[in-house]
Design a protein around this motif. Sequence first.
Motif, PDB file in Angstrom:
ATOM      1  N   PRO A 123       0.812  -1.215   0.000  1.00 10.25           N
ATOM      2  CA  PRO A 123       0.000   0.000   0.000  1.00 10.25           C
ATOM      3  C   PRO A 123       0.847   1.267   0.000  1.00 10.25           C
ATOM      4  N   PHE A 124       0.182   2.386  -0.255  1.00 11.36           N
ATOM      5  CA  PHE A 124       0.823   3.694  -0.159  1.00 11.36           C
ATOM      6  C   PHE A 124      -0.252   4.733   0.113  1.00 11.36           C
ATOM      7  N   VAL A 125       0.141   5.812   0.788  1.00 11.66           N
ATOM      8  CA  VAL A 125      -0.771   6.929   1.025  1.00 11.66           C
ATOM      9  C   VAL A 125      -0.093   8.247   0.655  1.00 11.66           C
ATOM     10  N   ASP A 126       1.011   8.150  -0.084  1.00 11.55           N
ATOM     11  CA  ASP A 126       1.768   9.317  -0.547  1.00 11.55           C
ATOM     12  C   ASP A 126       1.932   9.228  -2.059  1.00 11.55           C
ATOM     13  N   PRO A 127       2.227  10.351  -2.721  1.00  7.07           N
ATOM     14  CA  PRO A 127       2.517  10.301  -4.161  1.00  7.07           C
ATOM     15  C   PRO A 127       3.650   9.331  -4.461  1.00  7.07           C
ATOM     16  N   LEU A 128       3.552   8.672  -5.607  1.00  5.37           N
ATOM     17  CA  LEU A 128       4.548   7.672  -5.994  1.00  5.37           C
ATOM     18  C   LEU A 128       5.598   8.271  -6.930  1.00  5.37           C
ATOM     19  N   PRO A 129       6.824   7.775  -6.857  1.00  2.55           N
ATOM     20  CA  PRO A 129       7.845   8.219  -7.806  1.00  2.55           C
ATOM     21  C   PRO A 129       7.636   7.576  -9.169  1.00  2.55           C
ATOM     22  N   ALA A 130       8.206   8.177 -10.190  1.00  2.00           N
ATOM     23  CA  ALA A 130       8.155   7.600 -11.534  1.00  2.00           C
ATOM     24  C   ALA A 130       8.972   6.319 -11.574  1.00  2.00           C
ATOM     25  N   VAL A 131       8.509   5.365 -12.396  1.00  2.07           N
ATOM     26  CA  VAL A 131       9.210   4.090 -12.511  1.00  2.07           C
ATOM     27  C   VAL A 131       9.758   3.854 -13.918  1.00  2.07           C
ATOM     28  N   GLY A 132       9.523   4.811 -14.820  1.00  2.00           N
ATOM     29  CA  GLY A 132      10.077   4.682 -16.164  1.00  2.00           C
ATOM     30  C   GLY A 132       9.165   4.028 -17.169  1.00  2.00           C
ATOM     31  N   ASP A 133       7.924   3.730 -16.767  1.00  2.00           N
ATOM     32  CA  ASP A 133       6.937   3.161 -17.680  1.00  2.00           C
ATOM     33  C   ASP A 133       5.966   4.284 -18.051  1.00  2.00           C
TER      34      ASP A 133
END
Length: 200
Positions: free
Chosen positions: A102-112
């Motif tokens: 899970p997450f409740v914060d913005p996610l970093p880019a993964v390159g896709d």
Amino acid sequence: MTSRTPHRIVLVHGYGATPQDHWFPWLSRLGTPVDAPALPDPTAPRAEEWISRAAAAIGRTDARTVVVTHSLGGITALQALARLLRDGRAREPLAGFLAVAPFVDPLPAVGDPQLDAFPDRGLGRFLEGFAPEAIRELLGPVTVLRSDDDAIVPAAHSDRTAEALRAETVIVPGAGHFLAEDGVRELPALGARLGTLLGG
């Protein structure tokens, strides 16, 4: 609720998935009824539609209901529970809340490009206004399951979620993002926790 009322599991899947993907069918083989709504447009999720659908699937909170989530399904279910609480439809704590990656914060880019477009354009509405303290007592025992090599949701994001929800954390080595392409079609660590919650 009477003791004869069966337990139920509500599964809230994540981005790009359906209830037939990854380890979700395995969950249905554990012997407890599973309600797994197919959330609309999984590769272009809209927060209002997902949260409304999840709230309808959960429908009520009580000590016979366990909510299981994966990835984006985690914040979706949490926002759905917050809505049920505001609407007066959530009165009793759940038997448990189990959140996988899970997450409740913005996610970093993964390159896709396709995957990265969603955090830029749509993720904010899922996260908007979330207040974990407002619903924590409604969740019952909370467990966060994360991997040590998740390339989509970094471990620190799942750990912050666990901290916000005062959750127990279970680390599953080498499980990636808990996808079928990561080799995860069963999730025994989740099954063990469910067995504890459901008295099995």
